[in-house]
Design a protein around this motif. Sequence first.
Motif, PDB file in Angstrom:
ATOM      1  N   UNK A 210       0.848  -1.186   0.000  1.00  0.00           N
ATOM      2  CA  UNK A 210       0.000   0.000   0.000  1.00  0.00           C
ATOM      3  C   UNK A 210       0.888   1.241   0.000  1.00  0.00           C
ATOM      4  N   UNK A 211       0.463   2.293  -0.684  1.00  0.00           N
ATOM      5  CA  UNK A 211       1.273   3.512  -0.683  1.00  0.00           C
ATOM      6  C   UNK A 211       1.354   4.101   0.717  1.00  0.00           C
ATOM      7  N   UNK A 212       2.449   4.781   1.003  1.00  0.00           N
ATOM      8  CA  UNK A 212       2.639   5.323   2.339  1.00  0.00           C
ATOM      9  C   UNK A 212       1.776   6.555   2.586  1.00  0.00           C
ATOM     10  N   UNK A 213       1.335   7.215   1.524  1.00  0.00           N
ATOM     11  CA  UNK A 213       0.482   8.395   1.672  1.00  0.00           C
ATOM     12  C   UNK A 213      -0.676   8.264   0.691  1.00  0.00           C
ATOM     13  N   UNK A 214      -1.811   8.742   1.112  1.00  0.00           N
ATOM     14  CA  UNK A 214      -3.003   8.675   0.282  1.00  0.00           C
ATOM     15  C   UNK A 214      -2.871   9.676  -0.870  1.00  0.00           C
ATOM     16  N   UNK A 215      -3.130   9.294  -2.123  1.00  0.00           N
ATOM     17  CA  UNK A 215      -3.015  10.220  -3.246  1.00  0.00           C
ATOM     18  C   UNK A 215      -3.945  11.433  -3.123  1.00  0.00           C
ATOM     19  N   UNK A 216      -5.023  11.303  -2.355  1.00  0.00           N
ATOM     20  CA  UNK A 216      -5.924  12.437  -2.173  1.00  0.00           C
ATOM     21  C   UNK A 216      -5.208  13.587  -1.472  1.00  0.00           C
ATOM     22  N   UNK A 217      -4.344  13.262  -0.527  1.00  0.00           N
ATOM     23  CA  UNK A 217      -3.601  14.305   0.178  1.00  0.00           C
ATOM     24  C   UNK A 217      -2.643  15.024  -0.763  1.00  0.00           C
ATOM     25  N   UNK A 218      -2.087  14.315  -1.725  1.00  0.00           N
ATOM     26  CA  UNK A 218      -1.185  14.948  -2.691  1.00  0.00           C
ATOM     27  C   UNK A 218      -1.959  15.945  -3.549  1.00  0.00           C
ATOM     28  N   UNK A 219      -3.140  15.552  -4.016  1.00  0.00           N
ATOM     29  CA  UNK A 219      -3.955  16.449  -4.849  1.00  0.00           C
ATOM     30  C   UNK A 219      -4.365  17.673  -4.038  1.00  0.00           C
ATOM     31  N   UNK A 220      -4.776  17.471  -2.795  1.00  0.00           N
ATOM     32  CA  UNK A 220      -5.156  18.609  -1.952  1.00  0.00           C
ATOM     33  C   UNK A 220      -3.969  19.523  -1.692  1.00  0.00           C
ATOM     34  N   UNK A 221      -2.801  18.975  -1.505  1.00  0.00           N
ATOM     35  CA  UNK A 221      -1.599  19.780  -1.290  1.00  0.00           C
ATOM     36  C   UNK A 221      -1.256  20.619  -2.506  1.00  0.00           C
ATOM     37  N   UNK A 222      -1.376  20.044  -3.689  1.00  0.00           N
ATOM     38  CA  UNK A 222      -1.097  20.798  -4.923  1.00  0.00           C
ATOM     39  C   UNK A 222      -2.114  21.914  -5.099  1.00  0.00           C
ATOM     40  N   UNK A 223      -3.388  21.615  -4.837  1.00  0.00           N
ATOM     41  CA  UNK A 223      -4.409  22.665  -4.954  1.00  0.00           C
ATOM     42  C   UNK A 223      -4.174  23.786  -3.951  1.00  0.00           C
ATOM     43  N   UNK A 224      -3.794  23.443  -2.730  1.00  0.00           N
ATOM     44  CA  UNK A 224      -3.509  24.466  -1.729  1.00  0.00           C
ATOM     45  C   UNK A 224      -2.308  25.304  -2.137  1.00  0.00           C
ATOM     46  N   UNK A 225      -1.285  24.672  -2.690  1.00  0.00           N
ATOM     47  CA  UNK A 225      -0.113  25.424  -3.143  1.00  0.00           C
ATOM     48  C   UNK A 225      -0.475  26.366  -4.285  1.00  0.00           C
ATOM     49  N   UNK A 226      -1.350  25.915  -5.187  1.00  0.00           N
ATOM     50  CA  UNK A 226      -1.793  26.796  -6.284  1.00  0.00           C
ATOM     51  C   UNK A 226      -2.598  27.979  -5.763  1.00  0.00           C
ATOM     52  N   UNK A 227      -3.460  27.738  -4.785  1.00  0.00           N
ATOM     53  CA  UNK A 227      -4.237  28.833  -4.213  1.00  0.00           C
ATOM     54  C   UNK A 227      -3.339  29.829  -3.493  1.00  0.00           C
ATOM     55  N   UNK A 228      -2.369  29.350  -2.757  1.00  0.00           N
ATOM     56  CA  UNK A 228      -1.445  30.248  -2.063  1.00  0.00           C
ATOM     57  C   UNK A 228      -0.614  31.036  -3.068  1.00  0.00           C
ATOM     58  N   UNK A 229      -0.161  30.384  -4.121  1.00  0.00           N
ATOM     59  CA  UNK A 229       0.646  31.064  -5.141  1.00  0.00           C
ATOM     60  C   UNK A 229      -0.177  32.114  -5.866  1.00  0.00           C
ATOM     61  N   UNK A 230      -1.432  31.828  -6.160  1.00  0.00           N
ATOM     62  CA  UNK A 230      -2.254  32.815  -6.862  1.00  0.00           C
ATOM     63  C   UNK A 230      -2.605  33.979  -5.932  1.00  0.00           C
ATOM     64  N   UNK A 231      -2.761  33.710  -4.670  1.00  0.00           N
ATOM     65  CA  UNK A 231      -3.061  34.782  -3.721  1.00  0.00           C
ATOM     66  C   UNK A 231      -1.863  35.666  -3.465  1.00  0.00           C
ATOM     67  N   UNK A 232      -0.662  35.119  -3.463  1.00  0.00           N
ATOM     68  CA  UNK A 232       0.521  35.926  -3.192  1.00  0.00           C
ATOM     69  C   UNK A 232       1.002  36.663  -4.438  1.00  0.00           C
ATOM     70  N   UNK A 233       0.601  36.245  -5.630  1.00  0.00           N
ATOM     71  CA  UNK A 233       1.063  36.916  -6.842  1.00  0.00           C
ATOM     72  C   UNK A 233       0.279  38.194  -7.124  1.00  0.00           C
ATOM     73  N   UNK A 234      -0.950  38.302  -6.633  1.00  0.00           N
ATOM     74  CA  UNK A 234      -1.708  39.532  -6.851  1.00  0.00           C
ATOM     75  C   UNK A 234      -1.217  40.589  -5.870  1.00  0.00           C
ATOM     76  N   UNK A 235      -1.101  41.810  -6.347  1.00  0.00           N
ATOM     77  CA  UNK A 235      -0.599  42.881  -5.474  1.00  0.00           C
ATOM     78  C   UNK A 235      -1.711  43.394  -4.580  1.00  0.00           C
ATOM     79  N   UNK A 236      -1.323  44.052  -3.509  1.00  0.00           N
ATOM     80  CA  UNK A 236      -2.311  44.527  -2.545  1.00  0.00           C
ATOM     81  C   UNK A 236      -3.025  45.782  -3.029  1.00  0.00           C
ATOM     82  N   UNK A 237      -2.490  46.455  -4.048  1.00  0.00           N
ATOM     83  CA  UNK A 237      -3.124  47.679  -4.515  1.00  0.00           C
ATOM     84  C   UNK A 237      -4.025  47.440  -5.730  1.00  0.00           C
TER      85      UNK A 237
END
Length: 82
Positions: free
Chosen positions: A43-70
């Motif tokens: 059995x895999x050591x980590x559930x593939x669902x957690x990998x997909x959620x981690x990638x989505x969270x990283x994309x959301x954080x990256x898109x939020x930090x790339x927009x400027x505050x102004x």
Amino acid sequence: MRISQVVTSAAILAAVSTTSFAGGLAPEVMEPPVVVTEPVAAAPSINPTFIVLGVLAALLIASGSSSSSNGGDEEIDEPDPV
């Protein structure tokens, strides 16, 4: 007489030698049955669902930090190279 003595001796020798190979006093050896088992896939050591959620969270954080505050309408003045 000589031939009958040889035949009798051969018959007795054959009878005695076959009974000596019939078996001994040792207990029977029973071999265990051979059981073939198929290896189970590990059995895999980590559930593939957690990998997909981690990638989505990283994309959301990256898109939020790339927009400027102004709002992104103003250009940022860069200093002139010396």
